[in-house]
Enzyme design. Sequence first.
Site, PDB file in Angstrom:
ATOM      1  N   SER A 266       0.217  -1.003   7.679  1.00  0.00           N
ATOM      2  CA  SER A 266       1.168   0.025   7.243  1.00  0.00           C
ATOM      3  C   SER A 266       2.177  -0.570   6.272  1.00  0.00           C
ATOM      4  O   SER A 266       2.274  -1.787   6.117  1.00  0.00           O
ATOM      5  CB  SER A 266       1.916   0.592   8.459  1.00  0.00           C
ATOM      6  OG  SER A 266       2.787  -0.393   9.002  1.00  0.00           O
ATOM      7  N   LYS A 267       2.933   0.316   5.654  1.00  0.00           N
ATOM      8  CA  LYS A 267       3.993  -0.120   4.742  1.00  0.00           C
ATOM      9  C   LYS A 267       5.006  -0.992   5.476  1.00  0.00           C
ATOM     10  O   LYS A 267       5.537  -1.950   4.923  1.00  0.00           O
ATOM     11  CB  LYS A 267       4.684   1.103   4.134  1.00  0.00           C
ATOM     12  CG  LYS A 267       5.820   0.758   3.174  1.00  0.00           C
ATOM     13  CD  LYS A 267       6.463   2.013   2.618  1.00  0.00           C
ATOM     14  CE  LYS A 267       7.637   1.668   1.717  1.00  0.00           C
ATOM     15  NZ  LYS A 267       8.753   1.028   2.424  1.00  0.00           N
ATOM     16  N   ARG A 268       5.247  -0.663   6.742  1.00  0.00           N
ATOM     17  CA  ARG A 268       6.203  -1.437   7.547  1.00  0.00           C
ATOM     18  C   ARG A 268       5.773  -2.897   7.658  1.00  0.00           C
ATOM     19  O   ARG A 268       6.591  -3.802   7.588  1.00  0.00           O
ATOM     20  CB  ARG A 268       6.315  -0.812   8.943  1.00  0.00           C
ATOM     21  CG  ARG A 268       7.529  -1.290   9.740  1.00  0.00           C
ATOM     22  CD  ARG A 268       7.639  -0.585  11.083  1.00  0.00           C
ATOM     23  NE  ARG A 268       7.846   0.844  10.941  1.00  0.00           N
ATOM     24  CZ  ARG A 268       6.943   1.782  11.231  1.00  0.00           C
ATOM     25  NH1 ARG A 268       5.756   1.423  11.681  1.00  0.00           N
ATOM     26  NH2 ARG A 268       7.212   3.051  11.084  1.00  0.00           N
TER      27      ARG A 268
END
Length: 509
Positions: A266-268
């Site tokens: 994910s972007k996280r």
Amino acid sequence: MSDRKIRVRFAPSPTGPLHIGGVRTALFNYLFAKQNGGDFILRIEDTDQARYVPGAEEYIIESLKWCGLEFDEGPGIGGDVGPYRQSERKELYKQYANLLVETGRAYIAFDTPEEIDRLRRSAEEKKESFAYGIGTREKLNNSLSLSAEEVKKKIGAGEAYVIRFKMPEDVDVTEDDLIRGSVTFNTTKSLDDKVLFKSDGMPTYHLANVVDDHLMGVTHVIRGEEWLPSMPLHVLLYRALGWENTKPCFAHLPLIMKPHGKGKLSKRDGDKLGFPVFPLEWKDPKTGEVSRGYREDGYFAEAFINLLALLGWNPGTEQEFFSLEELVKNFSLERVVKSGSRFDPEKARWFNKHYLQEKQESELAGLFRPILESKGVSASDEKICKVVSIIKERCEFIPDLWEQSCYFFIAPTDYDAKTIKKRWKEDTPEKLSAIVNLFQSVENWNAESIKEAFSAFMNEKGWGFGMVMNPLRLCLVGGNMGPDLFVICELLGKEEAIKRINDGIERIS
């Protein structure tokens, strides 16, 4: 299927930036199509108007272009089965939704989102789950429980409604997935009555997807694993619409997993570990937040594509570096793995370093020149190429060229304190002044001649080479770094090298 031309599609939703998982899906579709002499279609699935993000479609197209994944049909270039944005095809979907209602394969439902939320919450309170489907639909507000007259009256009064698929009871839907093999779903155990057409006049993904794939002649649907649970509904829709004989083959790609722990990338994860998860930089039009992109972070498109190809596909050999043309030649769905592939940001850097080393010095010099100009540096192509040839093996990205070579273009004004403390002695200025005199007498100013004269002088004086070479490097480059000292001297030129030594003696002493 065998006598039909291979046609695949990449069908992203313009709800934000394209994740690298999406790029990999596009890549595998492209490779499969090109290897089989087929067509690669780009279709924009913009039926979810509430989540539509301005600029996202343009971002998707630019991303594919940067990656070298040219589509044969799609927005901007057209084709025989357009338009290629679902928002421009919505009249088509309504007629097929109505056909399903007429044949008893779908029904009209008037339940409001609030009513369904109440039913869901009520079920949760009883530690049960609510599904709009086989066990509940006869008791709800729809054309199965209401009379034809009541339905007509509600529609005439402008009451909002959706069209739901009528899932057949206790049917095993079995389909051969080209990656996962035979997959079976039971309609009663795992499937509810999905909405096909929404109250805003737009179809859902499920209906639009099936209608468009059929009308566009798509032969193979290659998409992410997250769509696997939708496959039985889509198979049943093909049957319900009488298209089972031209139904496409399905292939569901494994997830790209985060570098550590469980779950998909994910972007996280990228924000936390310091790497991009999008192909290009993205600026959120609502919040103004900027997300990093592989292109802007200095990755070469060919390195990015090579990296993605090996996330889920095994070539069956020891080969790791593939051009796009080689990928087209070698790719096969049979060698795509079922399990998720872990993303390794260090491997991404490793790939980029390889492609940087493979590039001609002239190309790297052209990429390096804008950085030099931004620093106010003017240098000849010949000098830039020479510098690049010497220091490129130390670099992973184009900006690294500046970090590794700035002293070739700008004289140091600061000198590394640790090197001074360790290497600068009381008699160092005297020794370096003697080297200045020596350098002034060197006629052929090239690395070999300078080294020869230096070595003879040092042996004659009986001085330890480290006692002089380390402070000499400090004066020339500002620290304890860089390639061969005499190569540095040659590239700086006689006059500049001598000036830097004299400046160093004066400033450090």
